[in-house]
Write an enzyme that holds these catalytic residues in place. Structure first.
Site, PDB file in Angstrom:
ATOM      1  N   ASP A 179       1.211  -9.087  -3.801  1.00 59.16           N
ATOM      2  CA  ASP A 179       1.530  -7.659  -3.493  1.00 59.16           C
ATOM      3  C   ASP A 179       1.724  -7.401  -1.612  1.00 59.16           C
ATOM      4  OD1 ASP A 179       0.637  -5.352  -4.056  1.00 59.16           O
ATOM      5  OD2 ASP A 179      -0.208  -4.906  -3.050  1.00 59.16           O
ATOM      6  N   THR A 180       2.697  -6.720  -1.713  1.00 56.97           N
ATOM      7  CA  THR A 180       3.791  -6.622  -0.542  1.00 56.97           C
ATOM      8  C   THR A 180       3.936  -5.322  -0.195  1.00 56.97           C
ATOM      9  OG1 THR A 180       4.641  -8.601  -0.884  1.00 56.97           O
ATOM     10  CG2 THR A 180       6.350  -6.994   0.469  1.00 56.97           C
TER      11      THR A 180
END
Length: 190
Positions: A68-69
């Site tokens: 996840d960014t």
């Protein structure tokens, strides 16, 4: 070694395949004929990455990882952060996301930002989390046609170009995701 990358995002999958080749064979969820979206309801990047990895591990029992960014912009109080993919609306449209960021910064002089990526690996049932960060600034307008997401407006520290103006190899060497995947690869070598 074969690893499942818990993503449907073809751009992310290609980027990660390039970073881990040739030592690791990486397949995405589409290659597993899995088209179900995994909800990202956790308040942190690490939490979302773990939820996705745990979901795939429980469904298939395969060694897997997920990420996840978030793009964190200082003048916006850290937004969009964990909500980066759907910042401009529920359609996860990159153009809407960038437009909202640029609108929010139109009267701001502080344009410092960072990309952070959390990668969660489940290997033989054991969980591990790796992180990568790259500092930079948000440009006043889009520039470049490479990459995806916020790449056309993010200029990494020490560069005069955006991520969208870099080729994938150059971006992979310095990016948040590249750094987190390198940490993952270093761990797998042990």
């Amino acid at each position: 070694m074969k690893l499942v990358f818990a993503t449907h995002n073809a751009n992310k999958l290609q980027e990660v395949k390039e970073l881990l080749a040739p030592k690791y064979e990486v397949i995405g969820l589409t290659e597993l004929n899995d088209h179900e979206d995994i909800p990202e309801n956790e308040p942190t990047l690490e939490g979302n990455a773990l939820v996705k990895a745990r979901t795939i591990w429980s469904k298939y029992g395969l060694s897997c990882f997920s990420d996840d960014t978030g793009l964190e912009i200082d003048a916006l109080g850290g937004e969009p952060g964990v909500y980066s993919a759907r910042y401009g609306g529920p359609d996860k449209d990159p153009e809407q996301n960038m437009a909202k960021v640029l609108d929010g910064l139109k009267d701001k002089t502080d344009r410092t930002a960072r990309f952070r990526t959390a990668v969660a690996l489940i290997l033989d049932g054991n969980q591990h989390v790796f992180n990568g960060t790259v500092e930079g600034t948000i440009r006043k307008e889009k520039s470049g046609a490479q990459g995806f997401g916020y790449d056309p407006i993010f200029q990494p520290e020490g560069y005069e170009i955006t991520f969208a103006e870099m080729d994938s190899a150059e971006k992979g060497r310095i990016s948040h995701r590249g750094r987190a995947i390198k940490a993952l690869a270093d761990f797998l070598k042990q």
